[in-house]
Enzyme design. Structure first.
Site, short mmCIF file in Angstrom:
data_model
loop_
_atom_site.label_atom_id
_atom_site.label_comp_id
_atom_site.label_asym_id
_atom_site.label_seq_id
_atom_site.Cartn_x
_atom_site.Cartn_y
_atom_site.Cartn_z
N GLU A 283 0.84 -1.19 0.00
CA GLU A 283 0.00 0.00 0.00
C GLU A 283 0.88 1.25 0.00
O GLU A 283 1.95 1.25 0.63
CB GLU A 283 -0.91 0.01 1.22
CG GLU A 283 -1.87 -1.17 1.26
CD GLU A 283 -2.75 -1.18 2.50
OE1 GLU A 283 -2.58 -0.30 3.37
OE2 GLU A 283 -3.62 -2.08 2.62
N HIS A 307 -7.93 1.02 2.25
CA HIS A 307 -7.72 0.64 3.64
C HIS A 307 -8.49 1.57 4.59
O HIS A 307 -7.92 2.17 5.50
CB HIS A 307 -6.23 0.64 4.00
CG HIS A 307 -5.91 -0.23 5.17
ND1 HIS A 307 -4.69 -0.84 5.33
CD2 HIS A 307 -6.64 -0.60 6.25
CE1 HIS A 307 -4.68 -1.53 6.47
NE2 HIS A 307 -5.85 -1.40 7.04
#
Length: 426
Positions: A283, A307
């Site tokens: 990420e 997220h």
């Protein structure tokens, strides 16, 4: 403050907490936009708080951590062994989130630093997001929205379904999985779940014996598992092949539990009718930093979020409150209740005002407690209460002793090779 405390030269002297060290000198750094509720609680107790909206790199942390007493972060900042070893005053590390894999927990424990988190505060937020995306997938909301933003109008019922009467298979029946179960059942879904240990079902949910059994029966499969060596890549080509043709897949747990290329292949082949993914193996470190790369981009009926499972005002406020409360008890009382990497010790404060509290973090080896108790004996200390616990190679004992003996005890304890850290509270 007692004059002798001002003259101390030992490094631990600057770690003194409660009234034995001025609270306005306790330096706290909070990263990644920690909730204002948590910031206010720490400031109201007198701490010197610096709050930043962004994450920091390892190089930036190495510079910042040197004079810190408390470091707080969310999920993006990585607290490595190198960062921990560069610290010389840290009393605690706080993860204002559920996960703690962004911190080297072993290195922190070895250095005598407990790590705290809020494992249940965002349960409802994640569960609601999952339910919302179950509906979104079954009604092709993502594709409809994208088409309308392109100026296209395609109204159709083909391939769109109610979720009532469908079977939801939950993998991992912990706090979030159980909450998803309750919400799904209230909307008319049948719920089955698989867990590695027997779990008491909520409502009419039922546990199945194996993962393949769950996959073969479920119209929707939702993952709610922790990040463990045993869960890494637990969902790959074989597991997707075991799912019912036309089923939907959701993952809002951990990014490394799913083999993303295998999911993309299952979506493009049409075996999986749609997917929702909130977490990814890799990420971006900061918002807007670089391009998000994933094989899932462009896959049919695939909903992606960055997220955000626990990213609600309510969840962040509750997390801020819970973690700040743990930090205050740690600094002011020596409590490690709620720590994920440290011996849990929580002893009621003596209300008499006639004692000093000695906090001793030590190596967990034979003979260490005998040596510690001998120091109290030789210093003619009167132990009013004592609480010891150990975890792995580290032990932690809190001792309330008479005021007159505390400083002599501390000096001798610091000379022991097996003692990692000593603080005195009063």
């Amino acid at each position: 403050m007692a004059p002798e405390l001002k003259r101390k030269r030992e490094p631990d002297a600057e770690e003194e907490a409660h009234t034995s060290f001025p609270k306005n000198k306790i330096k706290v750094l909070l990263l990644e936009g920690v909730s204002q509720k948590g910031i206010k609680m720490l400031k109201d107790d007198g701490f010197q708080v610096e709050a930043l909206k962004t994450a920091l790199t390892e190089a930036e942390l190495l510079e910042k951590v040197k004079d810190l007493h408390i470091l707080g972060l969310r999920s993006k900042t990585r607290v490595t062994r190198k960062v921990i070893e560069a610290s010389n005053r840290l009393l605690a590390i706080a993860c204002f989130c559920i996960g703690t894999d962004q911190v080297d927990l072993e290195a922190a424990r070895e250095k005598g630093i407990p790590v705290f988190n809020a494992p249940f505060a965002n349960t409802r937020s994640v569960a609601e997001l999952v339910i919302g995306n179950i509906i979104g997938l079954s009604r092709k909301i993502g594709e409809c929205t994208a088409a309308m933003h392109r100026g296209a109008w395609f109204k159709q019922a083909s391939g769109c379904y109610e979720i009532r009467g469908k079977t939801l298979g939950i993998v991992g029946y912990g706090h979030i999985g159980a909450q998803v179960s309750v919400l799904a059942e209230s909307m008319g879904m049948q719920v089955i779940y698989y867990d590695v240990i027997p779990k008491l079902p909520m409502g009419n949910a039922s546990q199945v014996a194996t993962l393949p059994e769950l996959l073969s029966k479920s119209d929707f499969v939702s993952l709610h598992v922790p990040k463990l060596p045993s869960t890494k890549d637990m969902f790959g080509k074989k597991e997707f092949a075991q799912m019912k043709p036309g089923a939907f897949f959701l993952n809002a747990s951990r990014g490394n539990v799913v083999v993303i290329p295998a999911l993309a292949e299952a979506l493009k082949s049409g075996h999986i009718r749609g997917a929702y993914v909130d977490v990814f193996p890799v990420e971006p470190g900061k918002n807007g930093e670089g391009e998000f790369e994933s094989e899932l981009r462009g896959c049919p009926n695939t909903l992606l979020t960055p997220h955000i499972g626990g990213s609600t005002e309510e969840a962040q406020e509750k997390i801020g409150e819970e973690v700040a409360a743990s930090l205050l008890k740690c600094v002011n009382e020596g409590s490690t209740q709620g720590s994920v990497n440290f011996p849990v010790v929580d002893m009621k404060v003596d209300p008499s005002g006639k004692t000093h509290r000695v906090l001793i973090i030590h190596e967990n080896k034979p003979g260490v407690m005998s040596a510690i108790n001998r120091i109290f004996h030789d210093s003619h200390a009167n132990i009013c209460q004592q609480f010891l616990n150990t975890l792995g190679d580290v032990g932690y004992v809190i001792v309330d002793t008479n005021v007159e003996a505390s400083m002599a005890v501390k000096k001798q304890l610091q000379a022991l090779d097996t003692v990692i850290k000593v603080r005195i509270l009063f």
